[in-house]
Each structure stands twice: as structure tokens, then as C-alpha cells.
Enzyme design. Sequence first.
Site, PDB file in Angstrom:
ATOM      1  CB  SER A 144      -0.879   0.039   1.254  1.00 30.82           C
ATOM      2  OG  SER A 144      -1.889  -0.913   1.150  1.00 30.82           O
TER       3      SER A 144
ATOM      4  CG  HIS B 257      -3.027  -1.648  -3.435  1.00 35.42           C
ATOM      5  ND1 HIS B 257      -2.086  -2.641  -3.302  1.00 35.42           N
ATOM      6  CD2 HIS B 257      -3.243  -1.174  -2.191  1.00 35.42           C
ATOM      7  CE1 HIS B 257      -1.751  -2.762  -2.030  1.00 35.42           C
ATOM      8  NE2 HIS B 257      -2.447  -1.878  -1.329  1.00 35.42           N
TER       9      HIS B 257
ATOM     10  CG  HIS C 162      -5.255  -6.572   0.400  1.00 34.68           C
ATOM     11  ND1 HIS C 162      -5.264  -5.635  -0.595  1.00 34.68           N
ATOM     12  CD2 HIS C 162      -4.114  -6.356   1.120  1.00 34.68           C
ATOM     13  CE1 HIS C 162      -4.176  -4.871  -0.496  1.00 34.68           C
ATOM     14  NE2 HIS C 162      -3.468  -5.293   0.533  1.00 34.68           N
TER      15      HIS C 162
ATOM     16  CE1 TYR D 126      -8.773  -4.537   2.105  1.00 36.58           C
ATOM     17  CE2 TYR D 126      -7.010  -5.639   3.301  1.00 36.58           C
ATOM     18  CZ  TYR D 126      -7.453  -4.613   2.487  1.00 36.58           C
ATOM     19  OH  TYR D 126      -6.571  -3.656   2.055  1.00 36.58           O
ATOM     20  CD  GLU D 127      -8.446  -5.804  -2.688  1.00 31.30           C
ATOM     21  OE1 GLU D 127      -8.790  -5.269  -3.749  1.00 31.30           O
ATOM     22  OE2 GLU D 127      -7.288  -6.241  -2.496  1.00 31.30           O
TER      23      GLU D 127
ATOM     24  CB  ALA E 280       1.627  -0.172   4.448  1.00 27.98           C
TER      25      ALA E 280
ATOM     26  CG  MET F  30      -4.974  -6.089   7.232  1.00 27.12           C
ATOM     27  SD  MET F  30      -6.190  -4.822   6.864  1.00 27.12           S
ATOM     28  CE  MET F  30      -6.108  -3.796   8.341  1.00 27.12           C
ATOM     29  CB  SER F  31      -1.045  -8.141   2.338  1.00 32.54           C
ATOM     30  OG  SER F  31       0.155  -7.498   2.727  1.00 32.54           O
TER      31      SER F  31
ATOM     32  CG  ASN G  43      -0.135   2.114  11.756  1.00 30.94           C
ATOM     33  OD1 ASN G  43       0.075   1.628  10.636  1.00 30.94           O
ATOM     34  ND2 ASN G  43      -0.774   1.453  12.688  1.00 30.94           N
TER      35      ASN G  43
ATOM     36  CG  HIS H  57      -5.907   3.179   4.149  1.00 30.08           C
ATOM     37  ND1 HIS H  57      -5.614   1.854   4.007  1.00 30.08           N
ATOM     38  CD2 HIS H  57      -5.661   3.756   2.963  1.00 30.08           C
ATOM     39  CE1 HIS H  57      -5.213   1.629   2.772  1.00 30.08           C
ATOM     40  NE2 HIS H  57      -5.235   2.769   2.114  1.00 30.08           N
TER      41      HIS H  57
HETATM   42  O1  LIG Z   1      -0.252  -5.034   3.057  1.00 30.64           O
HETATM   43  P1  LIG Z   1      -0.475  -3.877   2.170  1.00 30.64           P
HETATM   44  O2  LIG Z   1      -1.039  -4.262   0.845  1.00 30.64           O
HETATM   45  O3  LIG Z   1       0.766  -3.017   2.024  1.00 30.64           O
HETATM   46  O4  LIG Z   1      -1.586  -2.951   2.847  1.00 30.64           O
HETATM   47  C1  LIG Z   1      -1.649  -2.635   4.221  1.00 30.64           C
HETATM   48  O5  LIG Z   1      -2.317  -1.397   4.293  1.00 30.64           O
HETATM   49  C2  LIG Z   1      -3.748  -1.626   4.385  1.00 30.64           C
HETATM   50  C3  LIG Z   1      -4.241  -0.931   5.618  1.00 30.64           C
HETATM   51  O6  LIG Z   1      -4.185   0.435   5.476  1.00 30.64           O
HETATM   52  C4  LIG Z   1      -3.929  -3.119   4.526  1.00 30.64           C
HETATM   53  O7  LIG Z   1      -4.252  -3.663   3.271  1.00 30.64           O
HETATM   54  C5  LIG Z   1      -2.562  -3.565   4.975  1.00 30.64           C
HETATM   55  O8  LIG Z   1      -2.322  -4.930   4.676  1.00 30.64           O
HETATM   56  O1  HPA Z   2      -1.944  -1.173  12.199  1.00 29.01           O
HETATM   57  C1  HPA Z   2      -2.167  -1.937  11.236  1.00 29.01           C
HETATM   58  N1  HPA Z   2      -2.847  -3.094  11.381  1.00 29.01           N
HETATM   59  C2  HPA Z   2      -3.112  -3.923  10.360  1.00 29.01           C
HETATM   60  N2  HPA Z   2      -2.711  -3.668   9.122  1.00 29.01           N
HETATM   61  C3  HPA Z   2      -2.015  -2.552   8.908  1.00 29.01           C
HETATM   62  N3  HPA Z   2      -1.488  -2.078   7.781  1.00 29.01           N
HETATM   63  C4  HPA Z   2      -0.886  -0.923   8.067  1.00 29.01           C
HETATM   64  N4  HPA Z   2      -1.009  -0.630   9.377  1.00 29.01           N
HETATM   65  C5  HPA Z   2      -1.715  -1.649   9.928  1.00 29.01           C
END
Ligand SMILES: O=P(O)(O)O[C@H]1O[C@H](CO)[C@@H](O)[C@H]1O
Ligand code: HPA
Length: 282
Positions: free
Chosen positions: A35, A66, A88, A90-91, A118, A221-222, A245, A259
Site C-alpha cells: 500500500s 493500489h 487482499h 478482505y477485498e 505497509a 493484512m497481506s 503507524n 489508512h
Molecule cells: O499489506 P499492504 O497491501 O501493504 O496494505 C496494508 O495497508 C492496508 C491498511 O491500510 C492493509 O491492506 C494492509 O495490509
Molecule cells: O496497524 C495496522 N494493522 C493492520 N494492518 C495494517 N497495515 C498498516 N497498518 C496496519
Amino acid sequence: MHSKEQISHDEYQKTSDWLMSHTKHRPIVAIICGSGLGMLADTLKCQDSFDYSDIPGFPQSTVQGHAGRLVFGELKGKSCVCMQGRFHMYEGHSLLKTTFPIRVFKLMGVETLIVTNAAGSLADGLRPGDIMIIKDHINFPGLVGLNPLCGPNDEKFGPRFPAMSGCYDKGLRSLVMELAKQMGVSSLVQEGVYAMVGGPNFETIAEAKLLHRLGVDAVGMSTAPEVVVATHCGLRVFGLSLITNKVRQQSQILIVNNHNSYFSALFHKSVTNKECSNLRNG
Ligand SMILES: O=P(O)(O)O[C@H]1O[C@H](CO)[C@@H](O)[C@H]1O
Ligand code: HPA
């Protein structure tokens, strides 16, 4: 779970053949941009790029940050392919769909996969703006059977019971640590454990405490499903988390965990200590 879904070897092959017939590049490295990290692809020279919507069989990105583009090109003389946007769970994609590109890359001749993401930090020493080299992961969805390798095993890609210990290549990890030293940025880079959660909501305080107690350094989440599929089919894997964060572990501390706010702070401006401390302190 999507246990009935199957993607045949022919379907992966068809996508690989289509791509190989539309570009002269023959990538040996694939990079998945996390991300807000899609700009990594802009550094490739002699680019050929394809919108996911034009590639037969490819899923579509639905998340902000993305772009949904596959970019071929050269990086320091090496032929690479970059995903500007990943898929992802969750999509609403099945795990087979989220990992579809990995097997396509394997069929195209890719040998090394670089995954980036991220992630939120749970470790005291990891601050927004830092980079964590992933040394191992905890695949929470995988532990309860949400695993792209569930279903009939395609032996052409790999074995039924693949080992995952050592899935993040030690040689590549040491090399990047060494490079960070040479570049004078080693204070921003450290190794750690990444945990994948299903999302899309961020963690509750109790969940954050649990992850911290389990020894998780960064959460996202990936990534884990991609790494599992890549390791299954014999790709060498290197992974990086950009810490965006701090994950809130106590209710009285106000920390931005959203986000949009960290993307604008971290990716669309230069990262200064002031901005990082704003993120940390709310
Ligand atoms: O893992 P990437 O795709 O970088 O994205 C991260 O950022 C998103 C949360 O803001 C979630 O999708 C988390 O997994
Ligand atoms: O704090 C978080 N939690 C889960 N996924 C994330 N992706 C970026 N930051 C986070």
C-alpha cells in the site's frame, strides 16, 4: 472459505503466455508493491505496463493506494516485473485469486520474489518511517485453514506439505542489512516478525496486546499467502514492511491508526522526524 475453487495449471499458463507475448522482458525478479509503495515501479527502465483489467485471468485491485498495473522493466540491468497493487483477502478475493500472480511469475521464469507491505508496529524499537526486514511470519488466517494451498495439490508447482521454516531467504536478508549499513541508514532498518491478520478493520486494543505478547513486531493484512505460494513453488523470497503507524495498545494514548492519514503523512511528503512524531502522538 473457497475450498471448491480451483485454478488449473492451464489457466496460469495462459496468463503467463499472454504476458510473454506482449513484452520482450524476461523477468527474473518480481516485486509486489505494498500500500502506497507503487512508486517503486517508477524506478524501472524501459517499461512495458499493463492494466490488470487487460490481462487475461488477472484479478482487479479495489484498494486505494493500489494502482492495478503490472510493470515490466530493468532495475540495475536486471529484468523485473512489479505489481503496482496487490490483492487482499478482505477485498473478497479468494486466496487462490490473491496469489494468482505468483504462479504466473513462476511460469514466466521468475526466480526471486520481493514482497513489500505497509504495516503497523508493535515493537518498541520500530517507529513510523522505519523499515522491517521480515525474518519470519505468523499467518493467522493460514493457522485456521484459510490457506491458498488448501484443495487439490498441483505437484507441478510443489509438494503437498511444503516446509515454511526459513521461507525468508537468510542470504538476502543479510545482504540487505549490509547494504543498509553501507548506505548509512541501518538505524532505520531492523529484522522482525510480521503477522498477517484478515482485516479490514484495524486491531482492538486487546488484539494488539495479544499480538505483542506473541512476539509480533509488525502487523498487516497481506503478504503471508503470497509468500506461502511462492515458497511452495520454489521461489526465493525477500520481504520488507514499511512501518506506517504504531498499533495502539493502550486506550489513553491517542495514536493515529487510519489508512488515509498515514499515507498522506508518509508517502506524499518527505518523511521528517516531525511528521513521524505527529503520527506517534496523534
Ligand atoms: O499489506 P499492504 O497491501 O501493504 O496494505 C496494508 O495497508 C492496508 C491498511 O491500510 C492493509 O491492506 C494492509 O495490509
Ligand atoms: O496497524 C495496522 N494493522 C493492520 N494492518 C495494517 N497495515 C498498516 N497498518 C496496519
